[in-house]
Design a protein around this motif. Structure first.
Motif, PDB file in Angstrom:
ATOM      1  N   VAL A 300       0.847  -1.202   0.000  1.00 23.24           N
ATOM      2  CA  VAL A 300       0.000   0.000   0.000  1.00 23.24           C
ATOM      3  C   VAL A 300       0.876   1.244   0.000  1.00 23.24           C
ATOM      4  CG1 VAL A 300      -1.642   1.355   1.365  1.00 23.24           C
ATOM      5  CG2 VAL A 300      -1.971  -1.107   1.115  1.00 23.24           C
ATOM      6  N   GLY A 301       1.948   1.238   0.800  1.00 20.71           N
ATOM      7  CA  GLY A 301       2.841   2.393   0.853  1.00 20.71           C
ATOM      8  C   GLY A 301       3.524   2.662  -0.470  1.00 20.71           C
ATOM      9  N   ALA A 302       3.983   1.611  -1.150  1.00 26.11           N
ATOM     10  CA  ALA A 302       4.636   1.797  -2.445  1.00 26.11           C
ATOM     11  C   ALA A 302       3.662   2.356  -3.478  1.00 26.11           C
ATOM     12  CB  ALA A 302       5.216   0.467  -2.924  1.00 26.11           C
ATOM     13  N   LEU A 303       2.440   1.856  -3.465  1.00 28.49           N
ATOM     14  CA  LEU A 303       1.426   2.388  -4.380  1.00 28.49           C
ATOM     15  C   LEU A 303       1.143   3.857  -4.085  1.00 28.49           C
ATOM     16  CD1 LEU A 303      -1.112  -0.582  -4.419  1.00 28.49           C
ATOM     17  CD2 LEU A 303       0.179   0.253  -6.396  1.00 28.49           C
ATOM     18  N   GLN A 304       1.053   4.195  -2.804  1.00 30.68           N
ATOM     19  CA  GLN A 304       0.783   5.578  -2.430  1.00 30.68           C
ATOM     20  C   GLN A 304       1.910   6.521  -2.848  1.00 30.68           C
ATOM     21  OE1 GLN A 304      -1.969   7.309  -0.337  1.00 30.68           O
ATOM     22  NE2 GLN A 304      -2.687   5.842  -1.848  1.00 30.68           N
ATOM     23  N   VAL A 305       3.156   6.081  -2.721  1.00 30.78           N
ATOM     24  CA  VAL A 305       4.276   6.912  -3.165  1.00 30.78           C
ATOM     25  C   VAL A 305       4.167   7.171  -4.664  1.00 30.78           C
ATOM     26  CG1 VAL A 305       6.776   6.936  -3.535  1.00 30.78           C
ATOM     27  CG2 VAL A 305       5.851   6.232  -1.320  1.00 30.78           C
ATOM     28  N   HIS A 306       3.922   6.131  -5.429  1.00 31.73           N
ATOM     29  CA  HIS A 306       3.834   6.269  -6.885  1.00 31.73           C
ATOM     30  C   HIS A 306       2.669   7.171  -7.288  1.00 31.73           C
ATOM     31  CE1 HIS A 306       4.125   5.123 -11.110  1.00 31.73           C
ATOM     32  NE2 HIS A 306       2.830   4.869 -11.093  1.00 31.73           N
ATOM     33  N   LEU A 307       1.495   6.940  -6.714  1.00 31.29           N
ATOM     34  CA  LEU A 307       0.311   7.714  -7.088  1.00 31.29           C
ATOM     35  C   LEU A 307       0.438   9.174  -6.656  1.00 31.29           C
ATOM     36  CD1 LEU A 307      -2.404   5.083  -6.117  1.00 31.29           C
ATOM     37  CD2 LEU A 307      -1.793   5.787  -8.442  1.00 31.29           C
ATOM     38  N   THR A 308       0.988   9.404  -5.462  1.00 32.11           N
ATOM     39  CA  THR A 308       1.130  10.778  -4.978  1.00 32.11           C
ATOM     40  C   THR A 308       2.151  11.554  -5.801  1.00 32.11           C
ATOM     41  OG1 THR A 308       0.592  10.022  -2.741  1.00 32.11           O
ATOM     42  CG2 THR A 308       1.586  12.201  -2.949  1.00 32.11           C
ATOM     43  N   LEU A 309       3.242  10.905  -6.169  1.00 30.00           N
ATOM     44  CA  LEU A 309       4.244  11.568  -7.006  1.00 30.00           C
ATOM     45  C   LEU A 309       3.635  12.034  -8.316  1.00 30.00           C
ATOM     46  CD1 LEU A 309       7.186  12.347  -7.749  1.00 30.00           C
ATOM     47  CD2 LEU A 309       7.444  10.015  -8.646  1.00 30.00           C
ATOM     48  N   HIS A 310       2.889  11.180  -8.969  1.00 35.89           N
ATOM     49  CA  HIS A 310       2.308  11.551 -10.259  1.00 35.89           C
ATOM     50  C   HIS A 310       1.186  12.563 -10.107  1.00 35.89           C
ATOM     51  CE1 HIS A 310       4.424   8.888 -13.114  1.00 35.89           C
ATOM     52  NE2 HIS A 310       4.630   8.158 -12.047  1.00 35.89           N
ATOM     53  N   ALA A 311       0.450  12.508  -9.008  1.00 37.54           N
ATOM     54  CA  ALA A 311      -0.579  13.518  -8.781  1.00 37.54           C
ATOM     55  C   ALA A 311       0.050  14.883  -8.549  1.00 37.54           C
ATOM     56  CB  ALA A 311      -1.445  13.124  -7.591  1.00 37.54           C
ATOM     57  N   GLU A 312       1.126  14.933  -7.758  1.00 35.58           N
ATOM     58  CA  GLU A 312       1.769  16.214  -7.461  1.00 35.58           C
ATOM     59  C   GLU A 312       2.525  16.759  -8.668  1.00 35.58           C
ATOM     60  OE1 GLU A 312       2.491  16.180  -2.657  1.00 35.58           O
ATOM     61  OE2 GLU A 312       4.052  15.291  -3.914  1.00 35.58           O
ATOM     62  N   SER A 313       2.961  15.880  -9.550  1.00 36.75           N
ATOM     63  CA  SER A 313       3.661  16.365 -10.740  1.00 36.75           C
ATOM     64  C   SER A 313       2.699  16.686 -11.874  1.00 36.75           C
ATOM     65  CB  SER A 313       4.671  15.318 -11.229  1.00 36.75           C
ATOM     66  OG  SER A 313       3.999  14.149 -11.670  1.00 36.75           O
ATOM     67  N   GLY A 314       1.414  16.335 -11.691  1.00 28.46           N
ATOM     68  CA  GLY A 314       0.435  16.644 -12.723  1.00 28.46           C
ATOM     69  C   GLY A 314       0.501  15.720 -13.918  1.00 28.46           C
ATOM     70  N   ARG A 315       1.239  14.613 -13.824  1.00 27.44           N
ATOM     71  CA  ARG A 315       1.359  13.708 -14.971  1.00 27.44           C
ATOM     72  C   ARG A 315       0.132  12.828 -15.123  1.00 27.44           C
ATOM     73  NH1 ARG A 315       5.965  12.829 -17.506  1.00 27.44           N
ATOM     74  NH2 ARG A 315       5.460  10.650 -17.870  1.00 27.44           N
ATOM     75  N   LEU A 316      -0.567  12.579 -14.013  1.00 29.33           N
ATOM     76  CA  LEU A 316      -1.805  11.829 -14.096  1.00 29.33           C
ATOM     77  C   LEU A 316      -2.947  12.782 -13.775  1.00 29.33           C
ATOM     78  CD1 LEU A 316      -1.033   8.426 -12.368  1.00 29.33           C
ATOM     79  CD2 LEU A 316      -1.162   8.956 -14.795  1.00 29.33           C
ATOM     80  N   PRO A 317      -3.902  12.971 -14.687  1.00 28.52           N
ATOM     81  CA  PRO A 317      -5.007  13.880 -14.410  1.00 28.52           C
ATOM     82  C   PRO A 317      -5.886  13.363 -13.291  1.00 28.52           C
ATOM     83  CG  PRO A 317      -5.449  12.591 -16.380  1.00 28.52           C
ATOM     84  CD  PRO A 317      -4.031  12.315 -15.985  1.00 28.52           C
ATOM     85  N   ARG A 318      -6.327  14.284 -12.466  1.00 31.01           N
ATOM     86  CA  ARG A 318      -7.245  13.900 -11.408  1.00 31.01           C
ATOM     87  C   ARG A 318      -8.613  13.602 -12.015  1.00 31.01           C
ATOM     88  NH1 ARG A 318      -5.074  14.891  -6.553  1.00 31.01           N
ATOM     89  NH2 ARG A 318      -3.360  16.370  -6.385  1.00 31.01           N
ATOM     90  N   PRO A 319      -9.446  12.794 -11.330  1.00 29.68           N
ATOM     91  CA  PRO A 319     -10.763  12.478 -11.866  1.00 29.68           C
ATOM     92  C   PRO A 319     -11.580  13.733 -12.083  1.00 29.68           C
ATOM     93  CG  PRO A 319     -10.224  11.074  -9.996  1.00 29.68           C
ATOM     94  CD  PRO A 319      -9.179  12.145 -10.057  1.00 29.68           C
ATOM     95  N   SER A 320     -12.158  13.873 -13.255  1.00 31.16           N
ATOM     96  CA  SER A 320     -12.970  15.040 -13.552  1.00 31.16           C
ATOM     97  C   SER A 320     -14.394  14.772 -13.112  1.00 31.16           C
ATOM     98  CB  SER A 320     -12.944  15.337 -15.059  1.00 31.16           C
ATOM     99  OG  SER A 320     -13.426  14.225 -15.779  1.00 31.16           O
ATOM    100  N   CYS A 321     -15.013  15.762 -12.500  1.00 28.20           N
ATOM    101  CA  CYS A 321     -16.388  15.602 -12.048  1.00 28.20           C
ATOM    102  C   CYS A 321     -17.322  15.879 -13.212  1.00 28.20           C
ATOM    103  CB  CYS A 321     -16.681  16.555 -10.884  1.00 28.20           C
ATOM    104  SG  CYS A 321     -15.787  16.124  -9.393  1.00 28.20           S
ATOM    105  N   SER A 322     -17.439  14.905 -14.084  1.00 26.17           N
ATOM    106  CA  SER A 322     -18.305  15.045 -15.247  1.00 26.17           C
ATOM    107  C   SER A 322     -18.830  13.688 -15.625  1.00 26.17           C
ATOM    108  CB  SER A 322     -17.536  15.653 -16.425  1.00 26.17           C
ATOM    109  OG  SER A 322     -16.546  14.754 -16.866  1.00 26.17           O
ATOM    110  N   THR A 323     -19.809  13.681 -16.492  1.00 28.94           N
ATOM    111  CA  THR A 323     -20.392  12.429 -16.959  1.00 28.94           C
ATOM    112  C   THR A 323     -20.192  12.260 -18.450  1.00 28.94           C
ATOM    113  OG1 THR A 323     -22.513  13.537 -17.264  1.00 28.94           O
ATOM    114  CG2 THR A 323     -22.149  12.456 -15.158  1.00 28.94           C
ATOM    115  N   THR A 324     -19.138  12.882 -18.967  1.00 27.18           N
ATOM    116  CA  THR A 324     -18.952  12.875 -20.418  1.00 27.18           C
ATOM    117  C   THR A 324     -18.673  11.497 -20.959  1.00 27.18           C
ATOM    118  OG1 THR A 324     -16.616  13.413 -20.054  1.00 27.18           O
ATOM    119  CG2 THR A 324     -18.141  15.237 -20.456  1.00 27.18           C
TER     120      THR A 324
END
Length: 331
Positions: A300-324
């Motif tokens: 869980v910790g390794a996944l969190q490091v990877h996901l947080t790094l990409h979220a903070e760097s903006g490389r992975l878009p955050r979920p958009s609140c839309s129904t498109t």
């Protein structure tokens, strides 16, 4: 066919009449992470107590008996309790699906993650049944553990997406920080080495002294000392990669990643110390169970490091609140 004539499912009908806010799906997705860790730990309890065939059949506990009988003793109760926890897990995953679908502005990626958990739960249940039918074949037992870790992976990713809903609009402006390319490569390497560490752990278990039942269960034909040594080297590699990542991360813009990387390193150190203790003390059941819990938390910790790094760097878009793109999501 017009939209008004489309067949409505219970979830789509409920979504048209009721709506929920992001905290509901965050709570549900966190509960699914906790339940996924719990199913891993209780599966380990079944093995270290020798209760793997406490219920000798599947899906019933025995011939024409869903629950264990008095003659099955404590082993039957432990194995049946683990099966009941799978039912609780199904209910929790259903809760995630419902809360994700009923969001006032649903995030499609969260809903997809919730449905992915459902199908992995089904996979895990099937592999669990095969494990019983194959009389605890160590390779099938290893596959059962890997399926449980896959479930934990989908739960953590869904939880991360659900947590991002609260800040998606607030963080949409401004330029994201750019980590050094080494950091991005290190986070991927961290996951890869950790995955190999988990696989090596199944070999240690499969060739070790806890087969899961008191009967003559076959073991994997590996030298236990050798595979344990390889497992330890891989654990040291996870520690080294995590340390390099923490050292290379910029201090500005990556506070979340640095904090989680530090927590991961502490967890790996504790896990390594526990592994050493259990190896030197003859693999006592309590230490083995705690080591299994540690394996889940380190992943869980390794996944969190990877996901947080990409979220903070903006490389992975955050979920958009839309129904498109809701048309591709099961309802």
């Amino acid at each position: 066919m017009t939209d008004s004539r489309r067949m409505r499912t219970p979830l789509s009908w409920a979504a048209a009449h009721h709506s929920l806010e992001p905290p509901s799906v965050r709570r549900a997705s966190l509960a699914s992470v906790v339940a996924s860790v719990a199913i891993i730990v209780t599966g380990g309890i079944v093995r270290i107590t020798g209760s793997g065939l406490g219920c000798p059949e599947w899906p019933a506990c025995a011939d024409e008996t869903l629950a264990p009988t008095a003659t099955m003793g404590l082993h039957g109760v432990i194995e049946f309790g683990n099966r009941l926890l799978t039912g609780v897990l199904c209910a929790v995953v259903g809760w995630v699906i419902v809360t994700a679908r009923l969001q006032r502005t649903p995030a499609p990626s969260v809903l997809r993650g919730a449905w992915a958990q459902f199908w992995v739960v089904v996979l895990n249940a099937v592999v669990g049944g095969v494990t019983v039918w194959m009389r605890l074949d160590p390779y099938v037992v290893a596959a059962h553990f890997i399926a449980a870790m896959l479930l934990l992976t989908t739960a953590v990713i869904t939880w991360d997406r659900a947590r991002s809903l609260r800040t998606s609009s607030a963080t949409s402006s401004g330029q994201p920080a750019a980590p050094p390319p080494f950091c991005r490569a290190a986070s991927v390497t961290l996951l890869a080495v950790n995955a190999v560490l988990i696989l090596a752990g199944t070999l240690v278990t499969g060739s070790g002294p806890h087969p899961g039942d008191s009967s003559d269960v076959p073991r994997m034909p590996f030298d236990w000392t050798l595979v344990t040594g390889v497992h330890g080297v891989l654990g040291a590699a996870v520690l080294a990669v995590g340390g390099c990542l923490l050292f290379a991360l910029p201090k500005d813009g990556f506070a979340g990643t640095r904090r989680k990387a530090a927590l991961l390193l502490a967890a790996v150190l504790a896990q390594g110390a526990l592994g050493l203790v259990q190896s030197l003390t003859g693999l006592p059941a309590l230490a083995v169970g705690l080591h299994l819990l540690g394996a889940a938390l380190v992943w869980v910790g390794a996944l969190q490091v990877h996901l947080t790094l990409h979220a903070e760097s903006g490389r992975l878009p955050r979920p958009s609140c839309s129904t498109t793109d809701s048309s591709v999501i099961p309802t």
